[in-house]
Design a protein around this motif. Sequence first.
Motif, PDB file in Angstrom:
ATOM      1  N   HIS A 135       0.902  -1.098   2.947  1.00  0.00           N
ATOM      2  CA  HIS A 135       0.187   0.163   3.152  1.00  0.00           C
ATOM      3  C   HIS A 135       0.385   1.085   1.957  1.00  0.00           C
ATOM      4  O   HIS A 135       1.358   0.976   1.204  1.00  0.00           O
ATOM      5  CB  HIS A 135       0.714   0.857   4.406  1.00  0.00           C
ATOM      6  N   ALA A 136      -0.549   2.016   1.828  1.00  0.00           N
ATOM      7  CA  ALA A 136      -0.444   3.080   0.824  1.00  0.00           C
ATOM      8  C   ALA A 136      -0.214   2.531  -0.578  1.00  0.00           C
ATOM      9  O   ALA A 136       0.680   2.976  -1.303  1.00  0.00           O
ATOM     10  CB  ALA A 136       0.671   4.062   1.209  1.00  0.00           C
ATOM     11  N   VAL A 137      -1.028   1.555  -0.960  1.00  0.00           N
ATOM     12  CA  VAL A 137      -0.943   1.014  -2.320  1.00  0.00           C
ATOM     13  C   VAL A 137      -1.522   2.062  -3.271  1.00  0.00           C
ATOM     14  O   VAL A 137      -2.718   2.356  -3.217  1.00  0.00           O
ATOM     15  CB  VAL A 137      -1.732  -0.302  -2.458  1.00  0.00           C
ATOM     16  N   PRO A 138      -0.715   2.636  -4.132  1.00  0.00           N
ATOM     17  CA  PRO A 138      -1.237   3.683  -5.019  1.00  0.00           C
ATOM     18  C   PRO A 138      -2.111   3.084  -6.113  1.00  0.00           C
ATOM     19  O   PRO A 138      -2.024   1.889  -6.417  1.00  0.00           O
ATOM     20  CB  PRO A 138       0.030   4.311  -5.603  1.00  0.00           C
ATOM     21  N   GLU A 139      -2.929   3.913  -6.698  1.00  0.00           N
ATOM     22  CA  GLU A 139      -3.828   3.446  -7.755  1.00  0.00           C
ATOM     23  C   GLU A 139      -3.051   2.776  -8.880  1.00  0.00           C
ATOM     24  O   GLU A 139      -3.482   1.750  -9.428  1.00  0.00           O
ATOM     25  CB  GLU A 139      -4.641   4.629  -8.294  1.00  0.00           C
ATOM     26  N   CYS A 140      -1.890   3.300  -9.195  1.00  0.00           N
ATOM     27  CA  CYS A 140      -1.100   2.750 -10.293  1.00  0.00           C
ATOM     28  C   CYS A 140      -0.527   1.374  -9.962  1.00  0.00           C
ATOM     29  O   CYS A 140      -0.046   0.661 -10.847  1.00  0.00           O
ATOM     30  CB  CYS A 140       0.029   3.705 -10.679  1.00  0.00           C
ATOM     31  N   GLY A 141      -0.582   0.967  -8.687  1.00  0.00           N
ATOM     32  CA  GLY A 141      -0.046  -0.327  -8.294  1.00  0.00           C
ATOM     33  C   GLY A 141      -1.087  -1.395  -8.059  1.00  0.00           C
ATOM     34  O   GLY A 141      -0.750  -2.561  -7.797  1.00  0.00           O
ATOM     35  N   ARG A 142      -2.366  -1.027  -8.160  1.00  0.00           N
ATOM     36  CA  ARG A 142      -3.425  -1.987  -7.825  1.00  0.00           C
ATOM     37  C   ARG A 142      -3.466  -3.181  -8.762  1.00  0.00           C
ATOM     38  O   ARG A 142      -3.642  -4.323  -8.318  1.00  0.00           O
ATOM     39  CB  ARG A 142      -4.784  -1.284  -7.826  1.00  0.00           C
ATOM     40  N   ASN A 143      -3.345  -2.960 -10.059  1.00  0.00           N
ATOM     41  CA  ASN A 143      -3.441  -4.083 -11.010  1.00  0.00           C
ATOM     42  C   ASN A 143      -2.323  -5.095 -10.791  1.00  0.00           C
ATOM     43  O   ASN A 143      -2.547  -6.309 -10.836  1.00  0.00           O
ATOM     44  CB  ASN A 143      -3.415  -3.568 -12.448  1.00  0.00           C
ATOM     45  N   ALA A 144      -1.108  -4.599 -10.561  1.00  0.00           N
ATOM     46  CA  ALA A 144       0.015  -5.508 -10.308  1.00  0.00           C
ATOM     47  C   ALA A 144      -0.229  -6.314  -9.042  1.00  0.00           C
ATOM     48  O   ALA A 144       0.091  -7.513  -8.979  1.00  0.00           O
ATOM     49  CB  ALA A 144       1.320  -4.714 -10.197  1.00  0.00           C
ATOM     50  N   LEU A 145      -0.807  -5.692  -8.030  1.00  0.00           N
ATOM     51  CA  LEU A 145      -1.099  -6.411  -6.789  1.00  0.00           C
ATOM     52  C   LEU A 145      -2.201  -7.441  -7.020  1.00  0.00           C
ATOM     53  O   LEU A 145      -2.129  -8.558  -6.486  1.00  0.00           O
ATOM     54  CB  LEU A 145      -1.504  -5.425  -5.692  1.00  0.00           C
TER      55      LEU A 145
END
Length: 429
Positions: A135-145
């Motif tokens: 939950h609450a995947v921040p924009e800064c974490g999207r590429n890593a995901l």
Amino acid sequence: MIMDKIQELTKALNGEKLSERLEALTELVSMEKRGEIEAVPAAGDVNNHIHTWYSFSPYSPAKAVWLAKRAGLATAGIMDHDSISGAAEFRAAAKIAGIRATSGAEIRVTFGGEDFSGRRINNPDQKGVAYMTLHAVPECGRNALREYLAPVSAARGERNLAMVERLNAVTERAGVSLDYKKDVLPLSKAHEGGSVTERHILFALSLALMQKYGRGAGLISVLTEKLGLEIGAKNLSWLSDTENPGYEYDVLGVLKSGLVSKFYVNAGKTECPDAASAVALGRRIGAIPAYAYLGDIVSSVTGDKKAQTFEDGYLSELFAELKRAGYGAVTYMPSRNTAEQLSRVRRMCEENNFFQISGEDINSPRQSFVCTAARAPEFENLRVAAYALIGSENAAFADPAFSFSSEKAEKEYPKTAGRAAAFAAMAVN
């Protein structure tokens, strides 16, 4: 005239071009503001688990947001299987619609050790494998995901091919067969980073069966006599109604309930990484890793699950394993469980200082975006939690090292109830 325009714009919400989808949404919202569409006031309901066509759903992210607004939701959260590709559109659409939004992804993980490898956890199809949410995947974490999910999707694609081959051996008695590339892939958004699931395969089969046998008695006969499926009273009434607008989704529900075990191929470690490593990834990218509680099923709410036992028989052991793997949150759906199940899982969350999250699993047109069961006063914490998710994304946007699950936040707010209240206060547009 206005009704024709509304229908045209609503259809455009599922158009091919992102710009056209957002333009259609903008116009629909404007029509609502002008009084040409009666506004639906937000009633305080929240939903953090809305699937879009980037996993399996009839809705683009823009259309999902519009329907969330029309349902009166105060907050909405995207939650696609093995994909975060719809998050940007969902957040952009939510801004247009004036709804606070959050982003997430649902993945599968392996619970190691002899204690769980042979147990059915919360996955109806495979033992030792569990669904969890980020939950609450921040924009800064999207590429890593996205990078993390790339090999997951590749492995799933190979397994899908094998499952279609096995399914064709079953459905030949009904005179239909599927071609994965021609029949299944076009139903997905795989070319845009979306996932392809068992539901896509069975939806393709639904369409093939309907094309060959039509609707009503003939199709029902094929499902029961040729494919050997049992159709419950609720599903039978839906399939007997040839004017049913969501007919193909109801056929899918029957197929999913009775056919998956006949063609399912177990997913391997690439698709279902170790739970502890997935939790560590979630924390690293600023998300909130949560175990998705299912609970034993007596009667399926959505008509696509058979009666089965899951984690209720060893819930205390499971919570101990969740703590060992690093989880600090559990998500559940109040409409899917009995009062006794909910009371027990909520008590265990409190005893273990686990953050409680909720959301209604939306992936078919028959499902309501609103969970009326969650309106009960005892579930006020779930409404606070929805805003805490939004606050966590906002906080991580300002400081990637500060999110709900970060060491900094856990140290500052050691009790999850206090942390939820603090992060809910950060949920500003």
